[in-house]
Design a protein around this motif. Structure first.
Motif, mmCIF file in Angstrom:
data_model
loop_
_atom_site.group_PDB
_atom_site.id
_atom_site.type_symbol
_atom_site.label_atom_id
_atom_site.label_comp_id
_atom_site.label_asym_id
_atom_site.label_seq_id
_atom_site.Cartn_x
_atom_site.Cartn_y
_atom_site.Cartn_z
ATOM 1 N N LEU A 164 0.461 -2.412 -4.816
ATOM 2 C CA LEU A 164 0.982 -3.409 -5.641
ATOM 3 C C LEU A 164 1.808 -4.446 -5.128
ATOM 4 N N LYS A 165 2.853 -4.073 -4.436
ATOM 5 C CA LYS A 165 3.721 -5.169 -3.882
ATOM 6 C C LYS A 165 3.389 -6.061 -2.763
ATOM 7 N N TYR A 166 2.327 -5.638 -2.018
ATOM 8 C CA TYR A 166 1.836 -6.397 -0.909
ATOM 9 C C TYR A 166 0.574 -6.470 -0.715
ATOM 10 N N GLY A 167 -0.253 -5.734 -1.266
ATOM 11 C CA GLY A 167 -1.646 -5.688 -0.994
ATOM 12 C C GLY A 167 -2.222 -5.047 0.283
ATOM 13 N N ILE A 168 -1.529 -3.816 0.623
ATOM 14 C CA ILE A 168 -1.641 -3.147 1.622
ATOM 15 C C ILE A 168 -2.299 -1.959 1.089
ATOM 16 N N THR A 169 -3.478 -1.603 1.645
ATOM 17 C CA THR A 169 -4.386 -0.320 1.161
ATOM 18 C C THR A 169 -4.966 0.125 2.044
ATOM 19 N N ALA A 170 -5.669 1.249 2.198
ATOM 20 C CA ALA A 170 -6.250 2.089 2.891
ATOM 21 C C ALA A 170 -7.673 1.616 2.946
ATOM 22 N N LEU A 171 -8.343 1.206 3.994
ATOM 23 C CA LEU A 171 -9.712 0.773 3.879
ATOM 24 C C LEU A 171 -10.752 1.582 3.539
ATOM 25 N N ASN A 172 -10.835 2.720 3.995
ATOM 26 C CA ASN A 172 -11.799 3.722 3.880
ATOM 27 C C ASN A 172 -11.373 4.866 2.939
ATOM 28 N N SER A 173 -10.782 4.534 1.981
ATOM 29 C CA SER A 173 -10.255 5.477 0.768
ATOM 30 C C SER A 173 -11.169 6.157 -0.056
ATOM 31 N N PRO A 174 -10.991 7.430 -0.315
ATOM 32 C CA PRO A 174 -9.882 8.387 0.717
ATOM 33 C C PRO A 174 -10.781 8.420 1.888
ATOM 34 N N GLY A 175 -9.964 8.476 3.205
ATOM 35 C CA GLY A 175 -10.307 8.704 4.419
ATOM 36 C C GLY A 175 -10.593 10.276 4.475
ATOM 37 N N THR A 176 -11.558 11.015 4.930
ATOM 38 C CA THR A 176 -11.733 12.355 5.106
ATOM 39 C C THR A 176 -11.359 12.757 6.367
ATOM 40 N N ILE A 177 -10.465 14.123 6.409
ATOM 41 C CA ILE A 177 -10.201 14.802 7.830
ATOM 42 C C ILE A 177 -10.791 16.030 7.398
ATOM 43 N N ASP A 178 -11.619 16.489 8.552
ATOM 44 C CA ASP A 178 -12.310 17.718 8.416
ATOM 45 C C ASP A 178 -11.497 18.714 9.202
ATOM 46 N N ALA A 179 -11.626 19.982 8.840
ATOM 47 C CA ALA A 179 -10.993 21.219 9.001
ATOM 48 C C ALA A 179 -10.987 21.186 10.680
ATOM 49 N N ASP A 180 -12.150 21.147 11.197
ATOM 50 C CA ASP A 180 -12.442 21.069 12.516
ATOM 51 C C ASP A 180 -11.988 19.931 13.544
ATOM 52 N N TYR A 181 -11.313 18.910 12.918
ATOM 53 C CA TYR A 181 -10.659 17.689 13.693
ATOM 54 C C TYR A 181 -9.389 18.109 14.212
ATOM 55 N N ARG A 182 -9.463 17.873 15.501
ATOM 56 C CA ARG A 182 -7.856 17.864 16.141
ATOM 57 C C ARG A 182 -7.223 16.847 16.888
ATOM 58 N N GLY A 183 -7.953 15.567 16.520
ATOM 59 C CA GLY A 183 -7.277 14.326 17.106
ATOM 60 C C GLY A 183 -6.104 13.876 16.231
ATOM 61 N N GLU A 184 -5.546 12.838 16.634
ATOM 62 C CA GLU A 184 -4.370 12.167 15.957
ATOM 63 C C GLU A 184 -5.017 11.556 14.515
ATOM 64 N N VAL A 185 -4.087 11.881 13.579
ATOM 65 C CA VAL A 185 -4.281 11.297 12.257
ATOM 66 C C VAL A 185 -3.716 10.082 12.209
ATOM 67 N N GLN A 186 -4.872 9.010 11.974
ATOM 68 C CA GLN A 186 -4.564 7.798 11.841
ATOM 69 C C GLN A 186 -4.843 7.140 10.506
ATOM 70 N N VAL A 187 -4.315 6.089 10.180
ATOM 71 C CA VAL A 187 -4.479 5.108 8.898
ATOM 72 C C VAL A 187 -5.286 4.002 9.126
ATOM 73 N N LEU A 188 -6.359 3.570 8.391
ATOM 74 C CA LEU A 188 -6.999 2.439 8.617
ATOM 75 C C LEU A 188 -6.505 1.323 7.523
ATOM 76 N N LEU A 189 -5.468 0.661 7.708
ATOM 77 C CA LEU A 189 -4.802 -0.361 6.697
ATOM 78 C C LEU A 189 -5.466 -1.641 6.759
ATOM 79 N N ILE A 190 -5.461 -2.252 5.515
ATOM 80 C CA ILE A 190 -5.844 -3.560 5.479
ATOM 81 C C ILE A 190 -4.903 -4.323 4.586
ATOM 82 N N ASN A 191 -4.861 -5.679 4.895
ATOM 83 C CA ASN A 191 -3.842 -6.530 4.063
ATOM 84 C C ASN A 191 -4.785 -7.368 3.179
#
Length: 150
Positions: free
Chosen positions: A74-101
């Motif tokens: 609302l305030k800045y127009g910043i959102t997650a690009l692939n929303s919602p991003g799915t993390i599967d139960a077998d993923y063990r890598g770093e949780v990262q967030v794809l943001l877009i302005n």
């Protein structure tokens, strides 16, 4: 209650673990694990993968959904690009967030800023089967605004 195990990666030192900001909140806020002296500046239209400094292990049958924070949208127009991003139960890598302005001004993502939220969902047991025909409904194949634009 389901246990989600979190592993801090070295670059998350000093950051809070994800947490709900109110008693009945569905999502746990995620924090940016960018370097203290190097915020990520998103120019209008730019996107970037923002680290959280966390990896996790969930029980089978759960998924995690990474969703935007409404205040940033609302305030800045910043959102997650692939929303919602799915993390599967077998993923063990770093949780990262794809943001877009999507805003009109550059936006700096500072270390420790709340950048998204993570919601955990139980997945139903589903079996997909091929069929020659599907039963008819009143809606049929109507979609993408077939009921009107307003």
């Amino acid at each position: 209650m389901y246990e989600i195990r979190l592993k801090r990666l070295p670059h998350s030192e000093g950051l809070p673990l994800p947490r709900r900001m109110s008693e009945l909140a569905a999502g746990f806020d995620l924090y940016a694990a960018v370097p203290q002296d190097a915020p990520v500046v998103l120019q209008p239209g730019d996107r970037a993968l923002i680290p959280t400094g966390l990896a996790m292990a969930m029980p089978a049958g759960l998924e995690a959904q990474v969703r935007p924070r409404s205040g940033l949208a609302l305030k800045y127009g910043i959102t997650a690009l692939n929303s919602p991003g799915t993390i599967d139960a077998d993923y063990r890598g770093e949780v990262q967030v794809l943001l877009i302005n999507h805003g009109r001004e550059p936006f700096a993502i500072e270390r420790g800023e709340r950048i998204a939220q993570i919601v955990f969902q139980w997945l139903p047991a589903v079996r997909l089967t091929e069929a020659e025909e599907l039963e008819a409904t009143d809606r049929g194949a109507g979609g993408f605004g077939h009921t009107g634009t307003k």
